[in-house]
Design a protein around this motif. Structure first.
Motif, short mmCIF file in Angstrom:
data_model
loop_
_atom_site.label_atom_id
_atom_site.label_comp_id
_atom_site.label_asym_id
_atom_site.label_seq_id
_atom_site.Cartn_x
_atom_site.Cartn_y
_atom_site.Cartn_z
N ILE A 170 0.84 -1.19 0.00
CA ILE A 170 0.00 0.00 0.00
C ILE A 170 0.88 1.25 0.00
O ILE A 170 1.77 1.40 0.84
CB ILE A 170 -0.95 0.03 1.22
CG1 ILE A 170 -1.93 -1.14 1.16
CG2 ILE A 170 -1.70 1.35 1.29
CD1 ILE A 170 -2.91 -1.22 2.32
N SER A 171 0.64 2.12 -0.98
CA SER A 171 1.30 3.42 -1.02
C SER A 171 0.29 4.47 -0.54
O SER A 171 -0.86 4.17 -0.29
CB SER A 171 1.78 3.73 -2.44
OG SER A 171 0.72 3.59 -3.38
N TRP A 172 0.76 5.72 -0.46
CA TRP A 172 -0.13 6.77 0.03
C TRP A 172 0.20 8.10 -0.63
O TRP A 172 1.15 8.77 -0.25
CB TRP A 172 -0.05 6.89 1.54
CG TRP A 172 -1.16 7.69 2.17
CD1 TRP A 172 -2.19 8.30 1.53
CD2 TRP A 172 -1.36 7.94 3.57
NE1 TRP A 172 -3.03 8.91 2.43
CE2 TRP A 172 -2.54 8.71 3.69
CE3 TRP A 172 -0.66 7.59 4.71
CZ2 TRP A 172 -3.03 9.14 4.93
CZ3 TRP A 172 -1.14 8.02 5.94
CH2 TRP A 172 -2.31 8.78 6.05
N HIS A 173 -0.58 8.45 -1.64
CA HIS A 173 -0.47 9.78 -2.25
C HIS A 173 -1.30 10.74 -1.38
O HIS A 173 -2.44 11.06 -1.69
CB HIS A 173 -0.99 9.76 -3.69
CG HIS A 173 -0.10 9.03 -4.64
ND1 HIS A 173 -0.11 7.66 -4.75
CD2 HIS A 173 0.84 9.48 -5.51
CE1 HIS A 173 0.78 7.29 -5.66
NE2 HIS A 173 1.38 8.37 -6.13
N VAL A 174 -0.70 11.17 -0.29
CA VAL A 174 -1.40 11.99 0.68
C VAL A 174 -1.84 13.31 0.03
O VAL A 174 -1.04 14.01 -0.59
CB VAL A 174 -0.52 12.29 1.90
CG1 VAL A 174 -1.27 13.14 2.92
CG2 VAL A 174 -0.03 10.99 2.53
N VAL A 175 -3.11 13.61 0.18
CA VAL A 175 -3.64 14.88 -0.34
C VAL A 175 -3.07 16.03 0.47
O VAL A 175 -2.99 15.95 1.70
CB VAL A 175 -5.18 14.88 -0.30
CG1 VAL A 175 -5.72 16.23 -0.74
CG2 VAL A 175 -5.73 13.76 -1.18
N ASN A 176 -2.65 17.07 -0.19
CA ASN A 176 -2.04 18.22 0.47
C ASN A 176 -2.95 18.76 1.57
O ASN A 176 -4.05 19.25 1.30
CB ASN A 176 -1.77 19.32 -0.58
CG ASN A 176 -1.03 20.51 -0.01
OD1 ASN A 176 -0.72 20.57 1.17
ND2 ASN A 176 -0.75 21.47 -0.87
N PRO A 177 -2.53 18.70 2.85
CA PRO A 177 -3.39 19.20 3.92
C PRO A 177 -3.55 20.72 3.90
O PRO A 177 -4.38 21.26 4.64
CB PRO A 177 -2.64 18.76 5.19
CG PRO A 177 -1.23 18.60 4.77
CD PRO A 177 -1.27 18.13 3.35
N PHE A 202 4.12 -1.32 3.49
CA PHE A 202 3.62 0.05 3.47
C PHE A 202 4.71 0.98 2.96
O PHE A 202 5.82 1.01 3.47
CB PHE A 202 3.18 0.45 4.88
CG PHE A 202 2.56 1.83 4.96
CD1 PHE A 202 1.68 2.28 3.98
CD2 PHE A 202 2.85 2.66 6.04
CE1 PHE A 202 1.10 3.55 4.08
CE2 PHE A 202 2.27 3.93 6.13
CZ PHE A 202 1.40 4.37 5.15
N ARG A 203 4.35 1.80 1.96
CA ARG A 203 5.31 2.67 1.26
C ARG A 203 4.85 4.12 1.34
O ARG A 203 4.36 4.69 0.37
CB ARG A 203 5.43 2.19 -0.19
CG ARG A 203 6.59 2.73 -0.97
CD ARG A 203 6.84 1.88 -2.22
NE ARG A 203 5.64 1.71 -3.01
CZ ARG A 203 5.30 2.47 -4.05
NH1 ARG A 203 6.06 3.47 -4.41
NH2 ARG A 203 4.20 2.22 -4.73
N PRO A 204 5.00 4.76 2.51
CA PRO A 204 4.55 6.14 2.65
C PRO A 204 5.61 7.12 2.16
O PRO A 204 6.78 6.77 2.01
CB PRO A 204 4.36 6.27 4.16
CG PRO A 204 5.44 5.39 4.73
CD PRO A 204 5.55 4.22 3.77
#
Length: 383
Positions: A144-151, A207-209
């Motif tokens: 699982i990767s995580w393209h975190v949305v810009n906070p 996990f690939r953050p």
């Protein structure tokens, strides 16, 4: 005479470029798997048995070959409707499931606070978990990767200007985006802790953050924060998920975008105590450099992995829309055939205008199957 000279010069130029393009490729090179041993400690000191077993499973499978997979291998990978959607392409084309199945948490950081009340977050997590459980039951290893949305974007806790500048330090202790950061980690933790298989066991995850941090296309990328800020963000993520939210099914994978040298790869490295596995993302952008770039990058990471007693992988790769019908055997296989990577994963298929693996009827499908028939390349049934 001038015409002749230009022809000669052009021929030399072409020959030089062609030879230079493959000057790192050694047709006689053989794969000698790394002798990786189980570490005394993982990034999560309370890592559960299922995740420890996954690490041992990867050690064993790496001795046999390279697990091959795809991001979101069944159905569209972007979680919203698209025209000409592609579904179940991998199984339809190969007759087998991928050894590695990738997922991404991008949309979980878009869920508003009210979702926890009205059930939308629960529904999102339920659907996500259903897909992960299906892939797990098919024998695929989950990453699982995580393209975190810009906070910092409007409606997500920020001031709405979408700027990447200095978002990371604002997420650290004392920053004005700290609560937003903790909130999205709490959502992710709910999802991770919901990953339970049909026998009641926790599903382990690679996990690939905070990936591709050496690029400039994410708010955690180079130029938008300091190296120290990035390292603290990574360490906070590991500590908060494991210590505060009791998430113990994650092996943490550090994966930059392609690099020029060892120094670039290690620049943002958070330390052995916070990383379980190494990775690198190398795509083919049709500039003639893919083979050399992949070989060079995999060699750099292999050297580091050997020193650190770590597994490593080609965590993302691919040629968008597979516009070269023999790309699988003539490019990707050449790039990985003698490498000691544990796995290689191509990016997702969404629709007939955006995909990274062939669908039924695509002209690269026969070459794709030929690539998969190499004994070094492992699918789910091979594991």
């Amino acid at each position: 005479m001038k015409t002749f000279n230009w022809i000669v010069l052009a021929s030399i130029f072409i020959l030089y470029n062609c030879s230079n393009e493959e000057d790192l490729f050694d047709a006689n090179a053989t794969r000698v798997p790394l002798e990786v041993t189980t570490p005394a400690n993982f990034a999560d000191r309370n890592l559960n048995q299922e995740a420890r077993a996954l690490h041992n499973r990867l050690i064993a499978s790496t001795q046999r070959g390279i697990a091959f997979g795809q991001q979101q291998p069944f159905g569209t990978g972007n979680n919203f409707p698209v025209p000409n959607a592609l579904e179940n392409d991998f199984l339809d084309v190969t007759g087998d499931h991928p050894a590695i199945a990738g997922f991404d948490l991008e949309l979980i950081s878009l869920r508003s606070r009210v979702d926890a009340v009205n059930g939308n977050l629960d529904g999102f997590i339920e659907n996500f978990v259903t897909d992960v459980v299906a892939a797990h039951e098919n024998g695929s290893i989950i990453t699982i990767s995580w393209h975190v949305v810009n906070p910092n974007r409007s409606g997500n806790g920020g001031n709405g200007d979408d700027s990447f500048n200095n978002v990371v330090p604002r997420m650290l202790e004392g920053g004005d985006l700290r609560d937003t950061y903790l909130e999205i980690l709490a959502r992710a933790a709910r999802l991770f802790n919901s990953l339970i298989d049909t026998e009641g066991n926790a599903i382990p995850v690679l996990f690939r953050p905070w990936h591709e941090m050496n690029g400039d296309f994410f708010f955690w990328g180079e130029g938008f924060r300091t190296t120290e800020d990035y390292i603290q963000l990574w360490r906070d993520t590991v500590r908060i998920l494991s210590n505060d939210f009791n998430v113990h099914n994650l092996l943490y994978v550090y994966a930059p975008n392609w690099v020029s040298d060892r120094s670039e790869y290690m620049r943002n490295y958070p330390g052995d105590a916070f990383v379980d596995m190494l990775g690198i993302d190398v795509y083919d952008f049709r500039n003639g450099n893919f083979l050399n770039s992949a070989l060079n990058n995999l060699s750099i990471v292999e050297t580091i992995a050997t020193e650190k007693n770590m597994l490593f992988a080609l965590t993302e790769t691919g040629l968008e829309n597979v516009v070269e019908n023999d790309w699988w055997t003539q490019n990707l296989y050449r790039a990985i055939r003698s490498s000691n990577i544990s796995y290689a994963m191509v990016w997702r298929n969404d629709m007939t205008t955006f995909f990274h693996a062939p669908f039924v009827g695509h002209p690269s499908a026969p070459d794709f199957r030929a690539f998969l028939e190499n004994e070094t390349v492992l699918l789910s049934s091979d594991l």
